[in-house]
Motif scaffolding. Structure first.
Motif, PDB file in Angstrom:
ATOM      1  N   ALA A   5      -1.512  -3.674  13.613  1.00  0.00           N
ATOM      2  CA  ALA A   5      -2.426  -4.087  12.535  1.00  0.00           C
ATOM      3  C   ALA A   5      -2.945  -5.493  12.789  1.00  0.00           C
ATOM      4  O   ALA A   5      -4.142  -5.764  12.617  1.00  0.00           O
ATOM      5  CB  ALA A   5      -1.722  -4.010  11.189  1.00  0.00           C
ATOM      6  N   LEU A   9      -6.789  -6.668  13.235  1.00  0.00           N
ATOM      7  CA  LEU A   9      -7.334  -7.747  12.407  1.00  0.00           C
ATOM      8  C   LEU A   9      -7.929  -8.856  13.271  1.00  0.00           C
ATOM      9  O   LEU A   9      -9.024  -9.355  12.985  1.00  0.00           O
ATOM     10  CB  LEU A   9      -6.242  -8.327  11.500  1.00  0.00           C
ATOM     11  N   LEU A  28      -4.639 -12.329   4.027  1.00  0.00           N
ATOM     12  CA  LEU A  28      -4.015 -11.021   4.183  1.00  0.00           C
ATOM     13  C   LEU A  28      -2.519 -11.158   4.478  1.00  0.00           C
ATOM     14  O   LEU A  28      -1.699 -10.413   3.924  1.00  0.00           O
ATOM     15  CB  LEU A  28      -4.717 -10.229   5.282  1.00  0.00           C
ATOM     16  N   SER A  32       0.582  -9.847   1.997  1.00  0.00           N
ATOM     17  CA  SER A  32       1.650  -8.998   2.512  1.00  0.00           C
ATOM     18  C   SER A  32       3.013  -9.642   2.282  1.00  0.00           C
ATOM     19  O   SER A  32       3.958  -8.980   1.825  1.00  0.00           O
ATOM     20  CB  SER A  32       1.416  -8.742   4.006  1.00  0.00           C
ATOM     21  N   SER A  46       2.556  -3.218   4.145  1.00  0.00           N
ATOM     22  CA  SER A  46       1.545  -3.016   5.197  1.00  0.00           C
ATOM     23  C   SER A  46       0.146  -2.901   4.614  1.00  0.00           C
ATOM     24  O   SER A  46      -0.817  -3.434   5.163  1.00  0.00           O
ATOM     25  CB  SER A  46       1.867  -1.764   6.014  1.00  0.00           C
ATOM     26  N   CYS A  50      -3.461  -5.180   5.162  1.00  0.00           N
ATOM     27  CA  CYS A  50      -4.701  -4.538   5.602  1.00  0.00           C
ATOM     28  C   CYS A  50      -5.669  -4.218   4.466  1.00  0.00           C
ATOM     29  O   CYS A  50      -6.668  -3.528   4.678  1.00  0.00           O
ATOM     30  CB  CYS A  50      -4.346  -3.255   6.356  1.00  0.00           C
ATOM     31  N   HIS A  51      -5.423  -4.715   3.265  1.00  0.00           N
ATOM     32  CA  HIS A  51      -6.169  -4.257   2.097  1.00  0.00           C
ATOM     33  C   HIS A  51      -7.671  -4.474   2.152  1.00  0.00           C
ATOM     34  O   HIS A  51      -8.413  -3.794   1.471  1.00  0.00           O
ATOM     35  CB  HIS A  51      -5.585  -4.852   0.805  1.00  0.00           C
ATOM     36  N   PHE A  53      -9.564  -4.114   4.942  1.00  0.00           N
ATOM     37  CA  PHE A  53     -10.138  -3.508   6.153  1.00  0.00           C
ATOM     38  C   PHE A  53     -11.474  -2.824   5.910  1.00  0.00           C
ATOM     39  O   PHE A  53     -12.371  -2.900   6.733  1.00  0.00           O
ATOM     40  CB  PHE A  53      -9.172  -2.493   6.775  1.00  0.00           C
ATOM     41  N   LEU A  72      -6.519   2.824  11.841  1.00  0.00           N
ATOM     42  CA  LEU A  72      -5.612   2.118  10.934  1.00  0.00           C
ATOM     43  C   LEU A  72      -4.377   2.978  10.649  1.00  0.00           C
ATOM     44  O   LEU A  72      -3.269   2.447  10.540  1.00  0.00           O
ATOM     45  CB  LEU A  72      -6.330   1.718   9.647  1.00  0.00           C
ATOM     46  N   ILE A  76      -0.594   1.488  10.929  1.00  0.00           N
ATOM     47  CA  ILE A  76       0.290   1.236   9.786  1.00  0.00           C
ATOM     48  C   ILE A  76       0.855   2.490   9.138  1.00  0.00           C
ATOM     49  O   ILE A  76       1.657   2.396   8.217  1.00  0.00           O
ATOM     50  CB  ILE A  76      -0.418   0.367   8.715  1.00  0.00           C
ATOM     51  N   GLU A  81      -2.174   3.480   5.008  1.00  0.00           N
ATOM     52  CA  GLU A  81      -3.636   3.555   5.142  1.00  0.00           C
ATOM     53  C   GLU A  81      -4.250   4.190   3.907  1.00  0.00           C
ATOM     54  O   GLU A  81      -5.317   3.753   3.457  1.00  0.00           O
ATOM     55  CB  GLU A  81      -4.029   4.345   6.398  1.00  0.00           C
ATOM     56  N   VAL A  84      -4.592   1.520   1.429  1.00  0.00           N
ATOM     57  CA  VAL A  84      -5.713   0.631   1.790  1.00  0.00           C
ATOM     58  C   VAL A  84      -7.030   1.275   1.366  1.00  0.00           C
ATOM     59  O   VAL A  84      -7.873   0.615   0.749  1.00  0.00           O
ATOM     60  CB  VAL A  84      -5.720   0.319   3.305  1.00  0.00           C
TER      61      VAL A  84
END
Length: 191
Positions: A5, A9, A28, A32, A46, A50-51, A53, A72, A76, A81, A84
């Motif tokens: 991840a 990123l 980010l 986390s 996770s 990645c929120h 993305f 993704l 993760i 995912e 996310v």
């Protein structure tokens, strides 16, 4: 946080995108870490990393096109995912008000689909939203002054969905919001 991840990123330039408190990548990572400190399960931690993305209703910069969701998932996992995507898909104006109601409608801003998410999904969403917004409020006195009362009102309405650590952090960051200030649209302006 997975190495995969972080690689995605970094490849997407998250460390070069400005965000309150520094860069999007720093934000980010803080979200986390905050979720982890609240005792969130690994998939939600996770998802916190990645929120943003796919962009959000309040932060339109997408790091990964929706057509590349499988990448993704590889990084993760399926559950994280999905969290996310759910977070990114939220039409905040249409969805925030009824989040605590079992029959409240959640609107997917990508597809227009209307749904009634499970209690667990709504709790995850509220917890992730709280971590995101409280991180921004903690690092930005301007955001706290401008949106603090609205954010406290929102999280107070969502209190039944929040963990005890999330609620304690809310009170710590926001204290007693000044109720004399006009309310602004906190739902629209941040990731």
């Amino acid at each position: 946080m997975t190495a995969e991840a972080l690689t995605i990123l970094q490849a997407a330039g998250a460390e070069r995108i400005e965000h309150p408190g520094g860069t999007l990548l720093a934000h980010l990572q803080r979200v986390s870490a905050l979720l982890a400190s609240w005792g969130a399960r690994p998939a939600l931690v996770s998802a916190g990393l990645c929120h943003a993305f796919y962009g959000t209703d309040g932060f339109p910069v997408a790091l990964l096109d929706l057509g590349r969701r499988a990448e993704l998932v590889e990084a993760i996992g399926v559950e994280a995912e999905a969290l996310v995507y759910f977070y990114a898909s939220c039409d905040r104006k249409a969805s925030y008000q009824g989040l605590t109601d079992d029959r409240g409608t959640f609107v997917d801003r990508f597809t227009g689909a209307r749904m009634h998410p499970s209690l667990e999904t709504r709790r995850d969403f509220a917890e992730l939203t709280a971590a995101n917004e409280l991180d921004i409020a903690a690092v930005s006195p301007e955001v706290r002054t401008r949106y603090g009362a609205d954010l406290r009102d929102l999280l107070t309405r969502w209190r039944p969905l929040l963990s005890e650590p999330a609620w304690a952090h809310c009170r710590s960051v926001l204290g007693q919001a000044d109720r004399t200030k006009p309310h602004l649209a906190v739902e629209r302006d941040r990731s």
